[in-house]
Design a protein around this motif. Structure first.
Motif, PDB file in Angstrom:
ATOM      1  N   GLU A 149      69.107   9.999  35.058  1.00 34.10           N
ATOM      2  CA  GLU A 149      70.361  10.742  35.157  1.00 34.10           C
ATOM      3  C   GLU A 149      70.697  11.161  36.577  1.00 34.10           C
ATOM      4  N   ASN A 150      69.694  11.259  37.439  1.00 33.66           N
ATOM      5  CA  ASN A 150      69.916  11.789  38.780  1.00 33.66           C
ATOM      6  C   ASN A 150      69.634  10.775  39.886  1.00 33.66           C
ATOM      7  N   VAL A 151      69.793   9.479  39.583  1.00 37.13           N
ATOM      8  CA  VAL A 151      69.458   8.468  40.579  1.00 37.13           C
ATOM      9  C   VAL A 151      70.300   8.624  41.841  1.00 37.13           C
ATOM     10  N   ASP A 152      71.581   8.968  41.704  1.00 39.87           N
ATOM     11  CA  ASP A 152      72.417   9.167  42.902  1.00 39.87           C
ATOM     12  C   ASP A 152      71.944  10.360  43.709  1.00 39.87           C
ATOM     13  N   ASP A 153      71.621  11.450  43.025  1.00 39.96           N
ATOM     14  CA  ASP A 153      71.136  12.642  43.720  1.00 39.96           C
ATOM     15  C   ASP A 153      69.800  12.368  44.408  1.00 39.96           C
ATOM     16  N   HIS A 154      68.949  11.581  43.752  1.00 39.46           N
ATOM     17  CA  HIS A 154      67.652  11.275  44.353  1.00 39.46           C
ATOM     18  C   HIS A 154      67.803  10.439  45.622  1.00 39.46           C
ATOM     19  N   VAL A 171      65.223   5.219  46.263  1.00 32.49           N
ATOM     20  CA  VAL A 171      65.279   5.201  44.800  1.00 32.49           C
ATOM     21  C   VAL A 171      64.218   4.234  44.294  1.00 32.49           C
ATOM     22  N   GLY A 172      63.847   4.387  43.021  1.00 36.91           N
ATOM     23  CA  GLY A 172      62.761   3.592  42.457  1.00 36.91           C
ATOM     24  C   GLY A 172      63.244   2.368  41.695  1.00 36.91           C
ATOM     25  N   HIS A 173      62.407   1.353  41.694  1.00 39.74           N
ATOM     26  CA  HIS A 173      62.681   0.101  40.981  1.00 39.74           C
ATOM     27  C   HIS A 173      62.867   0.359  39.482  1.00 39.74           C
ATOM     28  N   ALA A 174      61.899   0.989  38.840  1.00 36.92           N
ATOM     29  CA  ALA A 174      62.001   1.259  37.413  1.00 36.92           C
ATOM     30  C   ALA A 174      63.142   2.227  37.117  1.00 36.92           C
ATOM     31  N   GLN A 175      63.378   3.147  38.022  1.00 35.29           N
ATOM     32  CA  GLN A 175      64.460   4.120  37.876  1.00 35.29           C
ATOM     33  C   GLN A 175      65.818   3.415  37.770  1.00 35.29           C
ATOM     34  N   LYS A 176      66.043   2.420  38.607  1.00 33.30           N
ATOM     35  CA  LYS A 176      67.306   1.680  38.565  1.00 33.30           C
ATOM     36  C   LYS A 176      67.415   0.854  37.285  1.00 33.30           C
ATOM     37  N   ASN A 177      66.343   0.161  36.934  1.00 40.90           N
ATOM     38  CA  ASN A 177      66.389  -0.711  35.756  1.00 40.90           C
ATOM     39  C   ASN A 177      66.616   0.065  34.470  1.00 40.90           C
ATOM     40  N   ALA A 178      66.125   1.298  34.430  1.00 41.35           N
ATOM     41  CA  ALA A 178      66.236   2.100  33.207  1.00 41.35           C
ATOM     42  C   ALA A 178      67.680   2.458  32.872  1.00 41.35           C
ATOM     43  N   ARG A 179      68.589   2.217  33.796  1.00 36.58           N
ATOM     44  CA  ARG A 179      69.994   2.547  33.534  1.00 36.58           C
ATOM     45  C   ARG A 179      70.653   1.604  32.542  1.00 36.58           C
ATOM     46  N   VAL A 180      70.021   0.490  32.222  1.00 32.27           N
ATOM     47  CA  VAL A 180      70.635  -0.465  31.294  1.00 32.27           C
ATOM     48  C   VAL A 180      69.936  -0.468  29.932  1.00 32.27           C
ATOM     49  N   ARG A 181      69.198   0.557  29.618  1.00 33.69           N
ATOM     50  CA  ARG A 181      68.577   0.628  28.292  1.00 33.69           C
ATOM     51  C   ARG A 181      69.642   0.825  27.209  1.00 33.69           C
TER      52      ARG A 181
END
Length: 431
Positions: free
Chosen positions: A322-327, A334-344
């Motif tokens: 939820e906070n990838v932009d803020d991070h 930003v993290g690899h898994a963090q970005k990919n998790a946006r398409v779940r």
């Protein structure tokens, strides 16, 4: 079931034998693996219709994560005839595949395999693939890559804990061995398929491995600054656990749900070069955790060593997603898994990864193999991984501080249909 712990020296030798291939390598491999017989198969009619249904045949670790077979072989093939395949060719191919199923148990200790077909294969027919099959030709999926297309007619993926099983299966398929694991081959693929002729740096025979200890034992290659930098118990060159059960799509989710190929799936395979000098030379453990998982994981010390403490879930959800932009602004990465998790979807990923490392050509690499209902699911996941939408922050560039993009280079891409077993031998587009 507890993780497998084979002898390290034997593991390294078997990996090398698989990479070399041929009868001499098979003989040497059999000598090293003679401690236990490779289990034979049963009646092929008892096998599931889904070629990609491997999970119930795999062992699991203490957290319930499926452990992939340790050794892998990709064989890229072209149909040896002209025009559309014949029924005789289909019968011969199916007989060869069923011979392998009788020769080897359907397990990581025996042999698991799939047969897939490219968009180029189906172009030989007058009819088109049904709309229920999402199978475009491979293409670049970012502005910073220029991969060569892998467009042979077919690819056979062989996988086993025993390198001798892969080598014997390969020789049996192509007529170099009439008996495989004590079972007579009914026929072979010679004259039906031939080794594909691929452009560029694309060998038609590609090998790989995955599992605790194998990357460290094979890290003396280009792309890795110091073999000692790869953790001794890492399953992949980048040093972290992968394939967490809760971060994988289910086999049901990636199965084509309707149409004449219902029960099949699509497969994407990328050939990726790894350049880990900066990954290990300039980044410390916490920085690698931040870029592989999520900056919060590093900030809170959530990942110990390779990440076995995470159990069956990488924990990249909620705040990380939820906070990838803020991070991006707060942490400057930003993290690899963090970005990919946006398409779940409904909290679950939409692709099932079965990738493995490689030292083909004397350099560190990764064969990224993903299964999904349609290739558009892979494209959506890769688009999220690109993180192009996050580069408005000055600290996050298209490749720098943007997950692991700085360290991976896609050299080739291929898309394939894995039909149900009943249609795996030279399928028509309108069965």
């Amino acid at each position: 079931m507890a993780p497998r712990t084979p002898d390290p020296s034997r593991r390294e030798f078997v990996k090398a034998a698989v990479a070399i291939g041929g009868s001499a390598a098979l003989s040497a491999c059999l000598d090293r693996e003679s401690d236990a017989a490779t289990p034979t198969g049963t009646d092929p009619s008892t096998r599931p219709s889904r070629q990609h249904a491997w999970n119930d045949a795999l062992t699991t670790d203490e957290h319930g994560n499926h452990l992939p077979p340790r050794h892998h072989l990709l064989l890229y093939l072209d149909y040896a005839g002209d025009g559309a395949p014949t029924d005789d060719g289909r019968e011969r191919a199916e007989a060869a595949f069923r011979s392998l199923e009788r020769a080897f148990a359907r397990s990581n200790e025996g042999l698991l395999f799939t047969v897939g077909y490219s968009p180029a294969y189906f172009e030989r027919f007058d009819a088109a693939l049904p709309e229920s099959v999402d199978l475009p030709a491979p293409e670049a999926l970012s502005t910073f890559e220029d991969p060569a297309p892998d467009d042979p007619d077919a690819v056979v993926h062989l996988a086993s804990d025993r390198g001798s099983a892969l080598l014997a299966a390969e020789e049996g398929l192509f007529g170099d061995r009439s008996e495989v694991n004590g079972v007579e081959m009914e026929t072979d693929l010679a004259g039906v398929f031939a080794e594909a002729s691929l452009t560029g740096d694309g060998p038609a025979r590609r090998t790989g491995f995955v599992g605790d200890g194998l990357p460290a034992e094979n890290a003396d290659v280009k792309g890795i600054p110091d073999p000692e930098s790869v953790p001794d118990d890492a399953p992949l060159f980048m040093g972290f656990e992968s394939g967490f059960e809760k971060n994988q799509a289910s086999e049901d989710r990636v199965t084509i749900s309707d149409g004449p190929f219902a029960g099949g799936t699509t497969q994407h395979v990328s050939k990726i070069r790894l350049r880990l000098d900066d990954w290990y030379g300039e980044q410390d453990h916490d920085e690698r955790v931040a870029e592989m998982f999520c900056p919060v994981h590093a900030d809170e010390g959530r990942v110990e060593g390779t990440g076995k403490n995470l159990g069956n879930d990488n924990g990249v959800d909620g705040e990380c997603v939820e906070n990838v932009d803020d991070h991006a602004g707060e942490y400057g990465r930003v993290g690899h898994a963090q970005k990919n998790a946006r398409v779940r979807e409904d909290g679950s990923p939409i692709i099932l990864r079965r990738d493995f490392d490689s030292t083909d050509g004397g350099e560190a690499g990764l064969h990224f193999l993903a299964l999904q209902e349609g290739i558009s699911d892979f494209v959506a996941t890769r688009s999220a991984m690109n993180g192009t939408d996050l580069t408005d922050n000055p600290a996050v560039r298209q490749r720098v501080n943007n997950g692991i993009l700085e360290y991976i280079f896609v050299r080739r891409r291929g898309n394939f249909l894995l039909p149900p077993r009943e249609q795996r031998a030279l399928p028509r587009p309108d069965p």
